[in-house]
Design a protein around this motif. Sequence first.
Motif, short mmCIF file in Angstrom:
data_model
loop_
_atom_site.label_atom_id
_atom_site.label_comp_id
_atom_site.label_asym_id
_atom_site.label_seq_id
_atom_site.Cartn_x
_atom_site.Cartn_y
_atom_site.Cartn_z
N SER A 1 0.84 -1.20 0.00
CA SER A 1 0.00 0.00 0.00
C SER A 1 0.87 1.24 0.00
CB SER A 1 -0.89 0.00 1.25
OG SER A 1 -1.60 1.22 1.36
N SER A 2 0.30 2.34 -0.47
CA SER A 2 1.02 3.61 -0.42
C SER A 2 1.11 4.13 1.01
CB SER A 2 0.37 4.65 -1.32
OG SER A 2 -0.98 4.83 -0.95
N GLY A 3 0.24 3.63 1.89
CA GLY A 3 0.35 3.94 3.31
C GLY A 3 1.55 3.22 3.90
N SER A 4 2.14 3.77 4.95
CA SER A 4 3.32 3.17 5.55
C SER A 4 3.03 1.77 6.08
CB SER A 4 3.84 4.05 6.68
OG SER A 4 2.93 4.04 7.77
N VAL A 5 4.10 0.99 6.23
CA VAL A 5 3.95 -0.35 6.81
C VAL A 5 3.30 -0.24 8.19
CG1 VAL A 5 5.23 -2.31 7.78
CG2 VAL A 5 5.78 -1.46 5.49
N ALA A 6 3.71 0.75 8.98
CA ALA A 6 3.12 0.92 10.31
C ALA A 6 1.62 1.14 10.21
CB ALA A 6 3.79 2.10 11.02
N ALA A 7 1.18 1.95 9.24
CA ALA A 7 -0.25 2.22 9.07
C ALA A 7 -0.99 0.96 8.61
CB ALA A 7 -0.45 3.35 8.06
N GLN A 8 -0.34 0.17 7.76
CA GLN A 8 -0.94 -1.08 7.30
C GLN A 8 -1.18 -2.03 8.48
OE1 GLN A 8 1.44 -2.78 4.12
NE2 GLN A 8 1.97 -0.76 3.38
N LYS A 9 -0.18 -2.13 9.34
CA LYS A 9 -0.31 -3.02 10.50
C LYS A 9 -1.39 -2.54 11.46
CE LYS A 9 4.43 -4.78 10.39
NZ LYS A 9 5.74 -4.84 11.10
N LEU A 10 -1.61 -1.23 11.50
CA LEU A 10 -2.66 -0.69 12.36
C LEU A 10 -4.05 -1.03 11.84
CD1 LEU A 10 -1.17 2.83 13.18
CD2 LEU A 10 -1.53 0.96 14.79
N ILE A 11 -4.27 -0.84 10.53
CA ILE A 11 -5.62 -1.09 10.01
C ILE A 11 -6.01 -2.55 10.15
CG2 ILE A 11 -4.96 -1.50 7.59
CD1 ILE A 11 -7.44 0.12 6.77
N PHE A 12 -5.02 -3.46 10.01
CA PHE A 12 -5.31 -4.87 10.18
C PHE A 12 -5.18 -5.32 11.63
CE2 PHE A 12 -4.08 -4.91 5.59
CZ PHE A 12 -5.31 -5.33 5.10
#
Length: 224
Positions: free
Chosen positions: A125-136
């Motif tokens: 995703s264009s969102g950061s890895v940290a943001a990806q881990k948060l949404i999931f």
Amino acid sequence: MIKAILTDIEGTTSKISFVHEVLFPYARQHLSTFIYEHQQDPMVTEQLEAVKAHIGHANASLSTLIDTLEHWIETDQKITPLKALQGMIWKHGYESKEFTGHVYPDTFEQLTQWNKNGIALYVYSSGSVAAQKLIFGYSDFGDMTPLFNDYFDTKVGLKQDPKSYKNISESTPYAANEILFLSDVVAELDAAEEAGMQTYQLIRESQQKSRHPNANSFERIVFQ
């Protein structure tokens, strides 16, 4: 034979509106206060220095950096230091239960089934890895992070650049043609295909169908 799935988030696993109506406004509202309060934190300092480098202004004031970041949010810029800082701000929102990460029910069910079937799962995703881990990690269905093998963001390259998908493939144990990339954006699918990956377009809302195989839910995706 498909051995791994690489999935986009926005418009694919999750509603586009969740990002634009929940996450972006939350980050915009809390950005200034967060930066003033945490400007000495090493992780925040690193990203502020990256903003200075991006705009070519090594001595930019804190207010200038905040104005720049706010402009990037308003114009939906896919710039790595912005995404990193947004992720830090969103972390507070998730942890305080102000919102949960939107995930379509069919996404949760099918990712769980693919994981049980031994298919490796990755996120890009264009969102950061940290943001990806948060949404999931704070999803509507609880913590989904154990389903995924790894996460990729713009540090591997832009999503419409075939080289990005080559970089991802080389970071996994799988050949490009063993990876199925899922996205709602045709230009991203084209880039992944050029890199040798299999592709599937998600038609979640009003997207135009393309020459790529398509489905309106994860449950309708068919591959060998």
